[in-house]
Design an enzyme around this catalytic site. Structure first.
Site, PDB file in Angstrom:
ATOM      1  N   SER A   1       0.830  -1.211   0.000  1.00  7.34           N
ATOM      2  CA  SER A   1       0.000   0.000   0.000  1.00  7.34           C
ATOM      3  C   SER A   1       0.856   1.250   0.000  1.00  7.34           C
ATOM      4  O   SER A   1       0.349   2.329  -0.244  1.00  7.34           O
ATOM      5  CB  SER A   1      -0.887   0.078   1.235  1.00  7.34           C
ATOM      6  OG  SER A   1      -1.033  -1.119   1.879  1.00  7.34           O
TER       7      SER A   1
ATOM      8  N   GLU B   1      -3.934   0.164  -8.822  1.00  9.91           N
ATOM      9  CA  GLU B   1      -2.934   1.226  -8.935  1.00  9.91           C
ATOM     10  C   GLU B   1      -1.623   0.546  -9.347  1.00  9.91           C
ATOM     11  O   GLU B   1      -1.109  -0.306  -8.618  1.00  9.91           O
ATOM     12  CB  GLU B   1      -2.803   1.909  -7.555  1.00  9.91           C
ATOM     13  CG  GLU B   1      -2.029   3.195  -7.550  1.00  9.91           C
ATOM     14  CD  GLU B   1      -1.981   3.825  -6.146  1.00  9.91           C
ATOM     15  OE1 GLU B   1      -2.044   3.110  -5.134  1.00  9.91           O
ATOM     16  OE2 GLU B   1      -1.876   5.068  -6.077  1.00  9.91           O
TER      17      GLU B   1
ATOM     18  N   HIS C   1      -1.274  -2.593  -6.970  1.00 11.04           N
ATOM     19  CA  HIS C   1      -1.974  -2.320  -5.714  1.00 11.04           C
ATOM     20  C   HIS C   1      -3.485  -2.464  -5.916  1.00 11.04           C
ATOM     21  O   HIS C   1      -4.126  -1.590  -6.504  1.00 11.04           O
ATOM     22  CB  HIS C   1      -1.612  -0.889  -5.254  1.00 11.04           C
ATOM     23  CG  HIS C   1      -2.165  -0.508  -3.932  1.00 11.04           C
ATOM     24  ND1 HIS C   1      -2.375   0.801  -3.559  1.00 11.04           N
ATOM     25  CD2 HIS C   1      -2.572  -1.256  -2.878  1.00 11.04           C
ATOM     26  CE1 HIS C   1      -2.873   0.837  -2.348  1.00 11.04           C
ATOM     27  NE2 HIS C   1      -3.010  -0.396  -1.907  1.00 11.04           N
TER      28      HIS C   1
ATOM     29  N   ASN D   1      -3.103   6.123  -1.278  1.00  5.91           N
ATOM     30  CA  ASN D   1      -2.954   6.333   0.163  1.00  5.91           C
ATOM     31  C   ASN D   1      -2.402   7.696   0.533  1.00  5.91           C
ATOM     32  O   ASN D   1      -2.553   8.140   1.665  1.00  5.91           O
ATOM     33  CB  ASN D   1      -2.124   5.213   0.779  1.00  5.91           C
ATOM     34  CG  ASN D   1      -2.999   3.985   0.958  1.00  5.91           C
ATOM     35  OD1 ASN D   1      -4.117   4.089   1.447  1.00  5.91           O
ATOM     36  ND2 ASN D   1      -2.513   2.839   0.519  1.00  5.91           N
TER      37      ASN D   1
END
Ligand code: CAA
Length: 288
Positions: A122, A155, A143, A193
């Site tokens: 992440s 991602e 991701h 994130n």
């Protein structure tokens, strides 16, 4: 199917690992699911079967397709055996940099020379993980979002040395799974994130400073901004330990105090209240 990449290995049979195995197996790929304990692997297969049942109930999948997809997954407790003949190996272990470095060294040693080595991290640097292999141009971030069978985004994170062809192939592979890949560069937290975690952290500060209760904060974001889950409910769903680990990567990696994790988050993690997985976080959950 992208013929170059038919054989997949997924390392780690937790929430993300079993979701990733689920979507590859459903798309017809041969999947080796690897974990250190057979009981975690058995639990993962059970979870995948239950999640496929949801798809069967909604006529998104037939019983035959479910049986075929489950038949595409084999389980392994020895990494060197599970990755030996694979075209792409995806690491989905716990969000811990030392553990991921160790796994990447093993992936590099035991996977075929042509294999892409991907990570579902992440926030940990793809460039750093790649530097611990002899094939940094074949290392990439893939991701997925939780719950993997439902969320559309993958991602795709290109490291400093990632080859253009590897990025293009990983994008094409993700699209083949029915996902929508978005390619980004390797900086702390990437895009997802870097934006999500400061929002969650701010929601925790809002609770910590007594501006409103957890339900009120979540209702504001759900009803006012159309989020499917409020930020505190989402933090419990992701895992408070994972949120803290990601915020620390942002804080240390970007060197800006605005990313400092809220003291309440740190205290809850120290207390072992990690959200859904421990039955207690910002809310209480009946333990499954
Ligand atoms: N497998 C298959 N299907 C699943 C599933 C799973 N694991 N989980 C849920 N579903 C399906 C359900 O069957 C249901 O389908 P229908 O609507 O067609 O009946 C649908 O998804 C919605 O589920 P529920 O009805 O159980 O519950 P819900 O409407 O509250 O939705 C949710 C659940 C999809 C999780 C929704 O609340 C949501 O989108 N939440 C936000 C999730 C999110 O933000 N994820 C990203 C987290 S960040 C991350 O993963 C990355 C990171 O690095 C931290």
């Amino acid at each position: 199917m992208i013929t170059k990449y038919q054989k997949v290995a997924v390392i780690g049979a937790g929430t993300m690992g079993n979701g990733i195995a689920h979507v590859f197996a459903q798309s017809g790929y041969s999947v080796n699911l690897i974990d250190i304990s057979q009981s975690s692997l058995d639990k993962a297969i059970n979870t995948i079967a239950k999640n496929m049942d949801r798809q069967v109930k909604k006529s998104l999948m037939t019983e035959d397709a479910k049986a075929e997809a489950l038949g595409n997954i084999k389980t392994f407790t020895v990494l060197s055996e599970g990755v030996a003949d694979r075209d792409i190996v995806i690491e989905a272990a716990t969000e811990n940099v030392d553990l991921k470095i160790k796994i990447f060294k093993d992936m590099d040693t035991f996977s075929p020379a042509h294999a892409i080595l991907a990570t579902n991290t992440s926030s940990i640097s793809i460039t750093l993980l790649a530097a611990h292999t002899q094939r940094s141009s074949q290392v990439i971030g893939m991701h997925f979002m939780n719950p993997v069978p439902v969320m559309k985004l993958v991602e795709i994170i290109t490291g400093y040395d990632t080859a253009k062809e590897v990025t293009n192939d990983t994008v094409a592979l993700s699209a083949y799974l029915g996902k929508i890949p978005v390619a980004v560069n390797d900086y702390p937290g990437f895009v997802a994130n870097r934006i999500l975690m400061p929002m969650i952290n701010e929601a925790i500060y809002t609770l910590y400073e007594g501006v409103a209760g957890a339900e009120e904060i979540d209702n504001v974001m759900k009803l006012g901004m159309g989020h499917p889950m409020g930020p505190l409910r989402l933090a419990d769903f992701i895992g408070l330990d994972v949120c803290l680990a990601i915020l620390n990567v942002l804080y240390e990696g970007l060197g800006n105090p605005k990313y400092a994790p809220c003291p309440l988050l740190k205290k809850m993690v120290s207390a072992g209240h990690l959200g859904d997985k421990t039955g207690r976080g910002f809310y209480n959950y009946a333990k499954v």
